[in-house]
Motif scaffolding. Structure first.
Motif, PDB file in Angstrom:
ATOM      1  N   GLU A   9       0.862  -1.175   0.000  1.00  0.00           N
ATOM      2  CA  GLU A   9       0.000   0.000   0.000  1.00  0.00           C
ATOM      3  C   GLU A   9       0.903   1.232   0.000  1.00  0.00           C
ATOM      4  O   GLU A   9       2.000   1.216   0.586  1.00  0.00           O
ATOM      5  CB  GLU A   9      -0.906  -0.065   1.243  1.00  0.00           C
ATOM      6  CG  GLU A   9      -1.998   0.964   1.343  1.00  0.00           C
ATOM      7  CD  GLU A   9      -1.523   2.216   2.038  1.00  0.00           C
ATOM      8  OE1 GLU A   9      -2.083   3.281   1.766  1.00  0.00           O
ATOM      9  OE2 GLU A   9      -0.577   2.137   2.846  1.00  0.00           O
ATOM     10  N   ARG A  12       2.371   2.917   3.182  1.00  0.00           N
ATOM     11  CA  ARG A  12       3.366   2.050   3.821  1.00  0.00           C
ATOM     12  C   ARG A  12       4.685   2.120   3.053  1.00  0.00           C
ATOM     13  O   ARG A  12       5.755   2.164   3.645  1.00  0.00           O
ATOM     14  CB  ARG A  12       2.823   0.619   3.863  1.00  0.00           C
ATOM     15  CG  ARG A  12       3.468  -0.298   4.861  1.00  0.00           C
ATOM     16  CD  ARG A  12       3.057  -0.145   6.313  1.00  0.00           C
ATOM     17  NE  ARG A  12       3.329   1.095   6.985  1.00  0.00           N
ATOM     18  CZ  ARG A  12       4.079   1.227   8.072  1.00  0.00           C
ATOM     19  NH1 ARG A  12       4.663   0.191   8.602  1.00  0.00           N
ATOM     20  NH2 ARG A  12       4.229   2.389   8.656  1.00  0.00           N
ATOM     21  N   ALA A  15       6.402   5.164   4.173  1.00  0.00           N
ATOM     22  CA  ALA A  15       7.038   5.031   5.484  1.00  0.00           C
ATOM     23  C   ALA A  15       8.324   4.215   5.402  1.00  0.00           C
ATOM     24  O   ALA A  15       9.262   4.451   6.154  1.00  0.00           O
ATOM     25  CB  ALA A  15       6.066   4.382   6.470  1.00  0.00           C
ATOM     26  N   MET A  21       8.301  11.993   0.696  1.00  0.00           N
ATOM     27  CA  MET A  21       8.668  12.718   1.914  1.00  0.00           C
ATOM     28  C   MET A  21       9.649  13.854   1.645  1.00  0.00           C
ATOM     29  O   MET A  21      10.149  14.481   2.570  1.00  0.00           O
ATOM     30  CB  MET A  21       9.254  11.759   2.954  1.00  0.00           C
ATOM     31  CG  MET A  21       8.229  10.756   3.449  1.00  0.00           C
ATOM     32  SD  MET A  21       8.843   9.661   4.726  1.00  0.00           S
ATOM     33  CE  MET A  21       8.704  10.708   6.152  1.00  0.00           C
ATOM     34  N   GLY A  22       9.940  14.108   0.387  1.00  0.00           N
ATOM     35  CA  GLY A  22      10.851  15.199   0.058  1.00  0.00           C
ATOM     36  C   GLY A  22      10.096  16.501  -0.144  1.00  0.00           C
ATOM     37  O   GLY A  22       8.957  16.640   0.300  1.00  0.00           O
ATOM     38  N   ARG A  23      10.720  17.413  -0.820  1.00  0.00           N
ATOM     39  CA  ARG A  23      10.155  18.750  -0.934  1.00  0.00           C
ATOM     40  C   ARG A  23       8.796  18.757  -1.649  1.00  0.00           C
ATOM     41  O   ARG A  23       7.927  19.563  -1.343  1.00  0.00           O
ATOM     42  CB  ARG A  23      11.143  19.675  -1.657  1.00  0.00           C
ATOM     43  CG  ARG A  23      10.799  21.124  -1.430  1.00  0.00           C
ATOM     44  CD  ARG A  23      11.814  22.069  -2.023  1.00  0.00           C
ATOM     45  NE  ARG A  23      11.187  23.383  -2.090  1.00  0.00           N
ATOM     46  CZ  ARG A  23      11.227  24.273  -1.110  1.00  0.00           C
ATOM     47  NH1 ARG A  23      11.880  24.015  -0.018  1.00  0.00           N
ATOM     48  NH2 ARG A  23      10.613  25.435  -1.232  1.00  0.00           N
ATOM     49  N   GLN A  25       6.573  16.373  -1.480  1.00  0.00           N
ATOM     50  CA  GLN A  25       5.586  15.683  -0.648  1.00  0.00           C
ATOM     51  C   GLN A  25       4.630  14.813  -1.470  1.00  0.00           C
ATOM     52  O   GLN A  25       3.458  14.669  -1.150  1.00  0.00           O
ATOM     53  CB  GLN A  25       4.801  16.696   0.196  1.00  0.00           C
ATOM     54  CG  GLN A  25       5.645  17.300   1.309  1.00  0.00           C
ATOM     55  CD  GLN A  25       6.061  16.272   2.346  1.00  0.00           C
ATOM     56  OE1 GLN A  25       5.231  15.618   2.960  1.00  0.00           O
ATOM     57  NE2 GLN A  25       7.381  16.099   2.514  1.00  0.00           N
ATOM     58  N   ARG A  52      -1.802   9.914   1.632  1.00  0.00           N
ATOM     59  CA  ARG A  52      -2.698  10.751   2.431  1.00  0.00           C
ATOM     60  C   ARG A  52      -2.269  12.215   2.309  1.00  0.00           C
ATOM     61  O   ARG A  52      -1.070  12.520   2.376  1.00  0.00           O
ATOM     62  CB  ARG A  52      -2.621  10.352   3.914  1.00  0.00           C
ATOM     63  CG  ARG A  52      -3.395   9.089   4.240  1.00  0.00           C
ATOM     64  CD  ARG A  52      -3.435   8.869   5.741  1.00  0.00           C
ATOM     65  NE  ARG A  52      -2.155   8.403   6.257  1.00  0.00           N
ATOM     66  CZ  ARG A  52      -1.824   7.122   6.347  1.00  0.00           C
ATOM     67  NH1 ARG A  52      -2.664   6.184   5.977  1.00  0.00           N
ATOM     68  NH2 ARG A  52      -0.643   6.769   6.824  1.00  0.00           N
ATOM     69  N   GLY A  53      -3.219  13.089   2.137  1.00  0.00           N
ATOM     70  CA  GLY A  53      -2.909  14.509   2.053  1.00  0.00           C
ATOM     71  C   GLY A  53      -2.530  15.055   3.422  1.00  0.00           C
ATOM     72  O   GLY A  53      -3.162  14.720   4.411  1.00  0.00           O
ATOM     73  N   GLN A  54      -1.466  15.817   3.487  1.00  0.00           N
ATOM     74  CA  GLN A  54      -1.075  16.422   4.759  1.00  0.00           C
ATOM     75  C   GLN A  54      -0.742  17.893   4.552  1.00  0.00           C
ATOM     76  O   GLN A  54      -0.158  18.257   3.536  1.00  0.00           O
ATOM     77  CB  GLN A  54       0.147  15.685   5.341  1.00  0.00           C
ATOM     78  CG  GLN A  54      -0.266  14.453   6.144  1.00  0.00           C
ATOM     79  CD  GLN A  54       0.848  13.456   6.301  1.00  0.00           C
ATOM     80  OE1 GLN A  54       1.624  13.242   5.392  1.00  0.00           O
ATOM     81  NE2 GLN A  54       0.920  12.833   7.458  1.00  0.00           N
ATOM     82  N   ALA A  55      -1.111  18.708   5.528  1.00  0.00           N
ATOM     83  CA  ALA A  55      -0.790  20.137   5.465  1.00  0.00           C
ATOM     84  C   ALA A  55       0.726  20.300   5.597  1.00  0.00           C
ATOM     85  O   ALA A  55       1.370  19.463   6.216  1.00  0.00           O
ATOM     86  CB  ALA A  55      -1.494  20.857   6.611  1.00  0.00           C
ATOM     87  N   PRO A  56       1.313  21.364   5.093  1.00  0.00           N
ATOM     88  CA  PRO A  56       0.688  22.379   4.230  1.00  0.00           C
ATOM     89  C   PRO A  56       0.672  21.908   2.767  1.00  0.00           C
ATOM     90  O   PRO A  56       1.415  21.009   2.421  1.00  0.00           O
ATOM     91  CB  PRO A  56       1.625  23.569   4.412  1.00  0.00           C
ATOM     92  CG  PRO A  56       2.971  22.956   4.674  1.00  0.00           C
ATOM     93  CD  PRO A  56       2.715  21.682   5.424  1.00  0.00           C
ATOM     94  N   PRO A  59       5.255  24.169   0.617  1.00  0.00           N
ATOM     95  CA  PRO A  59       6.143  24.527   1.742  1.00  0.00           C
ATOM     96  C   PRO A  59       5.755  25.858   2.375  1.00  0.00           C
ATOM     97  O   PRO A  59       5.467  26.839   1.681  1.00  0.00           O
ATOM     98  CB  PRO A  59       7.521  24.581   1.079  1.00  0.00           C
ATOM     99  CG  PRO A  59       7.431  23.581  -0.043  1.00  0.00           C
ATOM    100  CD  PRO A  59       6.012  23.722  -0.557  1.00  0.00           C
TER     101      PRO A  59
END
Lengths: 73, 384
Positions: A9, A12, A15, A21-23, A25, A52-56, A59
């Motif tokens: 998935e 996962r 993670a 997880m870089g600039r 996102q 999953r969408g995460q704020a912001p 950047p």
């Protein structure tokens, strides 16, 4: 490489590999990562999910937050 | 699909506590099934700040924290990865004379527990940490505390347990629990039936429901931290930071990103939480005050999680007072990551021996007085 993580998935995989997880996102790499994971795990792309969408949503500079705080004060 | 599993120990919850218990039990040679409704280490164990910190814990937790400290010291040997764990030192800052006095009082109270705390006055503090903002007037340094990457460490405990033969089931939600004579009988939403002599309740913020099901409700509430990470910055901060009284904490990882936390988010539903935007702004504002080097930087991602809190901010660890063979370990009040691996070992000892040499009496579930029965323990015998 993708198979080595054991992820089935997309969140996962994120993670376990840092993809998304870089600039950017995941805004640029997310769709490609989903394709790669679907292929590596032999699943239809709908089943690997999406990041999953995460704020912001882009950047957020510390300077902008401070300027906003000073404006309020 | 119907599948039956018979095992000695069933564990509900594949976070750092449940997974390290599974690993410890396998190392003792006991049969164990680890049941996780999502993915192991994907909730608070995997998305917390990553502080590996003894300093500041209530004194009752320090024997556990010291035991965990030794486990963290041999992490690669235990779980196969270093988990980006470094003993950077943990610095707790004072922003007032009263806070400095509180840090000094804690240093004195915790003497004899092996933390090795060092008080730094204003001048020594700013000499040691030239990157610190002006508001910090003193600090307490715990040189051997540090930080690690929870996203890597927590799933690795479950992976290590599986490699040693634990039956690890992810995406397996337990929907029915019952006693069947001397055994527990668990049913999942995907057709699995698990029969076990022991049941370990390691279900984190959701563990209260399991305790309640066995007749010992606890006054647990959920808390949701606000976490943020910056883009990679040149390395400048070589310590994990906290402040007396809480509010803000931060660390910089080897690839340069700064992880900061503080304030409270909110629950989106029973299983998901989000950081509130005003709390993000406040946390960033406070971080900037503490770390002027962040001035030109950006936050690239924020997140939250769901943590279990009991009124005294101490966990529940130990035997059930109502149900033989049931052992609880939950409610770590946002501070379970460091001690988690030791808690896993301790509850594995409770299974094997009926007791542990590490003191856990202060964490008995009976302190909430929801049940009048005395805690019941019985070690696993070969007949099991």
């Amino acid at each position: 490489m993708v198979r080595d993580t054991g992820a089935i998935e997309l969140n996962r995989l994120k993670a376990l590999s840092r993809v998304g997880m870089g600039r950017c996102q995941g805004r640029i790499c997310g769709a490609a990562a989903a394709e790669i994971l679907a292929q590596a795990t032999q699943q239809p792309i709908e089943l690997v999910g999406r990041l999953r969408g995460q704020a912001p949503i882009k950047p957020l500079p510390f300077a902008a937050v401070q300027a906003a705080a000073e404006e309020v004060a | 699909m119907k599948e039956r599993v018979s095992t000695q120990v069933a564990i509900i919850g594949g976070g750092i506590v449940g997974a390290s218990a599974a690993l410890a039990l396998r190392r003792m040679g006991l049969r164990v099934a680890l049941l996780e409704r999502d993915f192991c280490g994907s909730r608070s164990s995997g998305v917390n700040y990553g502080g590996v910190r003894r300093q500041g814990r209530p004194l009752e937790q320090l024997p556990l924290a010291q035991r965990a400290h030794a486990i963290w010291g041999k992490l690669p040997e235990l779980i196969g990865i270093d988990g980006e764990y470094i003993r950077s030192g943990h610095l707790k800052l004072a922003r007032s004379e009263a806070d400095a006095a509180a840090l000094e009082a804690y240093r004195q109270r915790s003497l004899g527990h092996g933390l090795g705390l060092q008080m730094l006055g204003q001048r020594a503090l700013h000499e040691r940490c030239p990157w610190l903002g002006e508001r910090a007037i003193a600090g307490s340094l715990c040189p051997e505390d540090g930080h690690a990457n929870p996203r890597l460490v927590s799933p690795a405990f479950a992976r290590a347990a599986r490699a040693l033969g634990a039956d690890v089931r992810e995406q397996t939600r337990i929907v029915e629990m019952a006693r069947d004579g001397e055994h527990f009988l668990l049913r999942s939403d995907n057709g699995l039936e698990v029969r076990s002599r022991f049941l370990l309740n390691c279900a984190g913020a959701w563990a209260g429901r399991i305790a309640e099901q066995f007749g010992e409700p606890v006054p647990m509430t959920s808390g949701h931290p606000v976490m943020a990470v910056t883009e990679p910055l040149p390395l400048f901060m070589d310590l994990s930071l906290g402040v007396e009284g809480g509010g803000i904490y931060g660390r910089q990882v080897q690839r340069g990103n700064c992880v900061i936390g503080g304030g409270r988010g909110y629950a989106l539903d029973d299983e998901r939480a989000r950081p509130a935007s005003d709390a993000i702004a406040k946390t960033m504002h406070q971080a900037l005050e503490l770390l002027p080097a962040l001035r030109g930087a950006s936050v690239i991602r924020c997140w939250s999680g769901t943590e279990g809190y009991l009124p005294d901010h101490q966990p529940v660890i130990g035997f059930s007072a109502t149900t033989p063979g049931l052992i609880h370990a939950f409610g770590f009040a946002g501070a379970g990551f460091q001690i988690g691996p030791a808690v896993g070992e301790v509850i594995a000892e409770l299974v094997r021996d009926g007791l542990s040499a590490t003191p856990i009496e202060p964490f008995a579930i009976t302190r909430f007085n929801t049940s009048t029965a005395a805690p019941t323990g019985r070690a696993l015998t070969t007949a099991d």
